[in-house]
Design a protein around this motif. Structure first.
Motif, PDB file in Angstrom:
ATOM      1  N   GLU A   1      19.293  57.894  35.016  1.00 26.97           N
ATOM      2  CA  GLU A   1      19.477  57.659  33.573  1.00 26.97           C
ATOM      3  C   GLU A   1      20.947  57.782  33.175  1.00 26.97           C
ATOM      4  O   GLU A   1      21.305  57.565  32.024  1.00 26.97           O
ATOM      5  CB  GLU A   1      18.663  58.671  32.745  1.00 26.97           C
ATOM      6  CG  GLU A   1      17.151  58.514  32.857  1.00 26.97           C
ATOM      7  CD  GLU A   1      16.597  59.012  34.180  1.00 26.97           C
ATOM      8  OE1 GLU A   1      17.086  60.049  34.690  1.00 26.97           O
ATOM      9  OE2 GLU A   1      15.705  58.337  34.740  1.00 26.97           O
ATOM     10  N   GLY A   2      21.800  58.191  34.116  1.00 30.17           N
ATOM     11  CA  GLY A   2      23.230  58.286  33.820  1.00 30.17           C
ATOM     12  C   GLY A   2      23.689  59.671  33.421  1.00 30.17           C
ATOM     13  O   GLY A   2      24.874  59.878  33.153  1.00 30.17           O
ATOM     14  N   ALA A   3      22.767  60.631  33.364  1.00 34.60           N
ATOM     15  CA  ALA A   3      23.175  61.999  33.025  1.00 34.60           C
ATOM     16  C   ALA A   3      23.811  62.654  34.248  1.00 34.60           C
ATOM     17  O   ALA A   3      23.453  62.326  35.379  1.00 34.60           O
ATOM     18  CB  ALA A   3      21.961  62.801  32.586  1.00 34.60           C
ATOM     19  N   LEU A   4      24.758  63.541  34.003  1.00 28.43           N
ATOM     20  CA  LEU A   4      25.351  64.290  35.109  1.00 28.43           C
ATOM     21  C   LEU A   4      24.714  65.674  35.144  1.00 28.43           C
ATOM     22  O   LEU A   4      24.680  66.370  34.142  1.00 28.43           O
ATOM     23  CB  LEU A   4      26.861  64.420  34.920  1.00 28.43           C
ATOM     24  CG  LEU A   4      27.668  63.145  35.168  1.00 28.43           C
ATOM     25  CD1 LEU A   4      29.130  63.371  34.854  1.00 28.43           C
ATOM     26  CD2 LEU A   4      27.513  62.682  36.609  1.00 28.43           C
ATOM     27  N   VAL A   5      24.199  66.024  36.318  1.00 29.02           N
ATOM     28  CA  VAL A   5      23.555  67.329  36.453  1.00 29.02           C
ATOM     29  C   VAL A   5      24.140  68.052  37.665  1.00 29.02           C
ATOM     30  O   VAL A   5      24.709  67.423  38.560  1.00 29.02           O
ATOM     31  CB  VAL A   5      22.020  67.204  36.630  1.00 29.02           C
ATOM     32  CG1 VAL A   5      21.385  66.654  35.378  1.00 29.02           C
ATOM     33  CG2 VAL A   5      21.687  66.339  37.825  1.00 29.02           C
TER      34      VAL A   5
END
Ligand code: FE2
Length: 295
Positions: free
Chosen positions: A216-220
């Motif tokens: 989804e493009g989130a950085l975790v």
């Protein structure tokens, strides 16, 4: 000498950059070595001047991206992600007042500039691509060095933030791991203005965290090994202008806040081995027209 303060392995910068056997084995053991007087003061001052010009040209109203190693508020920020192939500016957490205005002049409010100066700005390119640095990479067995990231770190007087203990391979991950950091002191750095600190030998333990981009493009950032980083064992790495600190991508390191009246400018370049795989999940991805390059 009794009760000598523990220190990290340090050497005079070798002619031509080629590390000798003693330097290589110190790096292998400690995960970090310091080379005194690696670059001239003039080259450091030229880089600093060029940085001032870039800061002068930057309009702080255009973006208010804050960099914090504690809250990771920059992660997921589009401006931050784009800076992988550009030159971005990131403010200190304490740079703004309650009304959201800068408390100090912009040049004393910025935490860092990154992450592609070495491929965009000719002077940064020249500083970063020297035969001496190429020789170090070769000495350390990097088959196909690629310069993936550059950062100019300001750590401004009084508000320069703490950087908590971490490993750089968390953010610059390859399979197999191959990240090596080059940290240049641009100002003199000591315990008063927040010099680097390393846990010697800490690179021999596994990588603890892995930062990646989700579909989804989130950085975790995931914990992949919950063993502590033993930051209580960290040793200061005071450095004078022109000294170079070379460190392993897994070497745990940190720095205290700068509460002094002096700045603590530093420049870092990170390399990886092009023979290793650069995952598409890494936060840092280059546009097609700006691929990673070697020396
Ligand atoms: Fe780091």
């Amino acid at each position: 000498m009794a009760n000598a303060k523990p220190h990290l392995p340090e050497f005079s910068a070798p002619e031509g950059g080629q590390l000798n056997a003693e330097m290589c084995s110190a790096f292998k053991e400690a995960g970090v070595i310091i080379l005194r007087g690696f670059v001239g003061r003039d080259a450091c001052k030229a880089l600093q001047s060029r940085t001032s010009e870039l800061v002068d040209a930057f309009d702080p109203e255009s973006v208010r991206s804050i960099f914090s190693s504690k809250s990771n508020v920059q992660l997921g920020d589009d401006y931050f992600i784009r800076s992988g192939g550009d030159i971005g500016f990131f403010f200190e957490e304490d740079a703004f007042d309650a009304a959201g205005d800068l408390k100090h002049d912009k040049r004393h409010s910025i935490n860092k500039m990154g992450h592609a100066m070495h491929d965009i700005d000719p002077l940064f390119g020249e500083f970063s691509r020297t035969p001496e640095l190429a020789a170090i990479a070769a000495s350390l067995g990097v088959a196909e060095p690629l310069l993936v990231q550059s950062m100019y770190i300001f750590k401004p007087p009084r508000i320069g933030g703490e950087v908590v203990c971490h490993q750089d391979s968390t953010y610059l991950y390859t399979e197999p791991e191959s990240c090596i950091g080059f940290w240049f002191a641009i100002d003199d750095a000591d315990e008063e203005n927040g010099c680097m600190q390393f846990v010697p030998g800490g690179h021999k333990a596994p990588l603890r965290r892995l930062n990646y981009r989700t579909e989804e493009g989130a950085l975790v950032t995931d914990v992949i090994d919950d063993a502590p980083l033993d930051d209580h064992l960290a040793i200061s790495a005071p450095a004078a202008c022109g000294d170079l600190v070379i460190f392993h991508g897994r070497a745990p390191h940190m720095s205290a806040p700068n509460r002094s009246a002096r700045p603590r400018h530093a420049y870092t370049v990170h390399i990886v081995d092009g023979a290793a795989q650069w995952p598409t999940q890494n936060w840092l991805q280059r546009p097609a027209d700006l691929p990673f390059r070697g020396f």
